[in-house]
Design a protein around this motif. Structure first.
Motif, PDB file in Angstrom:
ATOM      1  N   ARG A 221       0.756  -1.099   0.001  1.00  0.00           N
ATOM      2  CA  ARG A 221       0.102  -0.061   0.178  1.00  0.00           C
ATOM      3  C   ARG A 221       0.769   1.365   0.033  1.00  0.00           C
ATOM      4  O   ARG A 221       0.494   2.231  -0.495  1.00  0.00           O
ATOM      5  N   GLU A 222       2.170   1.298   0.780  1.00  0.00           N
ATOM      6  CA  GLU A 222       2.893   2.295   0.763  1.00  0.00           C
ATOM      7  C   GLU A 222       3.193   2.532  -0.535  1.00  0.00           C
ATOM      8  O   GLU A 222       3.631   3.681  -1.147  1.00  0.00           O
ATOM      9  N   GLU A 223       3.892   1.449  -1.339  1.00  0.00           N
ATOM     10  CA  GLU A 223       4.252   1.487  -2.675  1.00  0.00           C
ATOM     11  C   GLU A 223       3.111   2.174  -3.700  1.00  0.00           C
ATOM     12  O   GLU A 223       3.483   2.936  -4.501  1.00  0.00           O
ATOM     13  N   GLN A 224       2.053   1.688  -3.516  1.00  0.00           N
ATOM     14  CA  GLN A 224       0.984   2.087  -4.110  1.00  0.00           C
ATOM     15  C   GLN A 224       0.813   3.601  -3.946  1.00  0.00           C
ATOM     16  O   GLN A 224       0.550   4.460  -4.920  1.00  0.00           O
ATOM     17  N   LEU A 225       1.017   3.974  -2.614  1.00  0.00           N
ATOM     18  CA  LEU A 225       0.825   5.328  -2.340  1.00  0.00           C
ATOM     19  C   LEU A 225       1.976   6.303  -2.954  1.00  0.00           C
ATOM     20  O   LEU A 225       1.586   7.423  -3.438  1.00  0.00           O
ATOM     21  N   VAL A 226       3.289   5.773  -2.989  1.00  0.00           N
ATOM     22  CA  VAL A 226       4.228   6.503  -3.502  1.00  0.00           C
ATOM     23  C   VAL A 226       3.949   6.647  -4.971  1.00  0.00           C
ATOM     24  O   VAL A 226       4.403   7.548  -5.666  1.00  0.00           O
ATOM     25  N   VAL A 227       3.584   5.449  -5.529  1.00  0.00           N
ATOM     26  CA  VAL A 227       3.479   5.559  -7.003  1.00  0.00           C
ATOM     27  C   VAL A 227       2.161   6.424  -7.397  1.00  0.00           C
ATOM     28  O   VAL A 227       2.492   7.427  -8.136  1.00  0.00           O
ATOM     29  N   ALA A 231       2.609   9.978  -9.360  1.00  0.00           N
ATOM     30  CA  ALA A 231       1.605  10.040 -10.631  1.00  0.00           C
ATOM     31  C   ALA A 231       0.738  11.510 -10.645  1.00  0.00           C
ATOM     32  O   ALA A 231       0.924  12.191 -11.570  1.00  0.00           O
ATOM     33  N   ASN A 232       0.518  11.641  -9.210  1.00  0.00           N
ATOM     34  CA  ASN A 232      -0.243  12.840  -8.923  1.00  0.00           C
ATOM     35  C   ASN A 232       0.679  13.977  -9.176  1.00  0.00           C
ATOM     36  O   ASN A 232       0.550  15.145  -9.734  1.00  0.00           O
ATOM     37  N   ALA A 233       2.202  13.810  -8.717  1.00  0.00           N
ATOM     38  CA  ALA A 233       3.125  15.001  -9.074  1.00  0.00           C
ATOM     39  C   ALA A 233       3.302  15.201 -10.300  1.00  0.00           C
ATOM     40  O   ALA A 233       3.361  16.531 -10.966  1.00  0.00           O
ATOM     41  N   ASP A 239       0.462  19.421 -15.662  1.00  0.00           N
ATOM     42  CA  ASP A 239      -0.707  20.577 -15.781  1.00  0.00           C
ATOM     43  C   ASP A 239      -0.058  22.039 -15.719  1.00  0.00           C
ATOM     44  O   ASP A 239      -0.280  22.980 -16.338  1.00  0.00           O
ATOM     45  N   ASN A 240       0.890  22.105 -14.664  1.00  0.00           N
ATOM     46  CA  ASN A 240       1.431  23.328 -14.457  1.00  0.00           C
ATOM     47  C   ASN A 240       2.403  23.845 -15.693  1.00  0.00           C
ATOM     48  O   ASN A 240       2.301  24.855 -16.107  1.00  0.00           O
TER      49      ASN A 240
END
Length: 315
Positions: A221-227, A231-233, A239-240
């Motif tokens: 889950r942490e790995e998924q969170l980091v990914v 992806a969000n960043a 977008d920026n």
């Protein structure tokens, strides 16, 4: 025993509720029953006293099992006289008319008869059992065999109850059996301890596996969170960048349009200046210059400065 009072030529007998008295005179029954009280002549009276209350006969004897082991049997037989006439005919219950005591020992004779019969049935059943079986189940088997087969009605007695207290081997064998049983119990206790430890180890292993699974799941889950965060960043950066690109393109387009407008204005102004006479241009230039010069408090004009200007103006 009967209570006999002595008088010259006569006796008086007083019985009890738990004894059966028989009084025979010249071969004829004169008195019979419990709780009797009567007068009699000692020289012509034949008296018998039979106890009719419950009596217990304890026994202790040895027997041999099928595997030739000696055991001690302890039991108690409860009996009662239910047929005093038969008892007096088979066993001597006669009383001394002077003392009121038995001439013989009838209770010992009854005890011997019952003891021998009881031992016979007990020895018979124990001879079919091993020592271990005799210790485990011998009490109930001996009790059942004796209670079923023991009869005393031929002497006027009834068997009320049979209680087998114990069947025990000799001291050395009992000690050996106790040692064996202790070892067996200790082995079972050790087995239970090992099983309990095994269960505890299994539970600890299950707990450890569960914790490891939880850690692995947490790491995933942490790995998924980091990914997801990456992806969000990345999306935010894209977008920026896209927003900045659009802004820069708009800004460049505005600057380009402004430059084009300024260039068009400058071109129009130059085109306009071409049609204006040169003297007018100088005048405009002087005006523009005068408008952009700092404030002048005083000015000094020399001939060298004025002469070229005048010459130009003259032309």
């Amino acid at each position: 025993m009967a209570d006999i009072s002595r008088y010259p030529g006569f006796r008086h007998l007083r019985g009890a509720p738990t004894v059966h008295i028989r009084h025979i005179r010249k071969g004829r029954l004169v008195h019979e029953g419990t709780g009797q009280s009567f007068w009699f002549r000692p020289r012509t009276a034949v008296l018998s006293e039979v106890p009719v209350d419950d009596r217990e006969l304890p026994m202790l004897f040895h027997a041999r099992t099928r595997d030739y082991q000696d055991v001690t049997v302890q039991l108690t037989v409860t009996y009662r006289c239910t047929d005093p006439e038969t008892a007096t005919n088979r066993i001597d219950f006669s009383l001394d008319p002077d003392t009121g005591t038995w001439r013989q020992d009838p209770l010992s004779q009854i005890a011997n008869t019952l003891t021998e019969s009881t031992q016979q049935h007990a020895l018979k059943i124990l001879a079919t059992l091993d020592l271990e079986e005799a210790i485990k189940t011998g009490v109930e088997r001996v009790k059942a065999a004796v209670a079923e087969n023991l009869r005393a009605d031929h002497i006027g007695m009834e068997i009320i109850d049979v209680r087998v207290v114990a069947i025990r081997p000799d001291a050395d064998m009992e000690k050996a059996l106790q040692t064996t049983i202790r070892e067996r119990v200790q082995q079972e206790a050790d087995k239970a301890t090992y099983e309990r430890r095994a269960v505890a180890v299994e539970r600890e292993r299950a707990i450890s596996e569960n914790e490891l699974k939880n850690q692995i799941e947490l790491a995933k889950r942490e790995e998924q969170l980091v990914v997801q965060r990456g992806a969000n960043a990345l999306k935010q950066a894209e977008d920026n960048a896209r927003t900045a690109k659009i802004a820069n393109e708009a800004k460049a387009e505005g600057i380009q349009r402004l430059a084009e407008a300024e260039a068009a204005g400058e071109k129009a102004r130059l085109d306009a200046y071409r049609e204006i006479p040169e003297s007018t241009l100088y005048a405009l230039a002087a005006k523009e210059l005068a408008g952009n010069l700092p404030e002048i408090g005083s000015i000094t004009l020399t001939p060298d400065l004025i002469q070229p200007i005048l010459n130009r103006l003259a032309r």
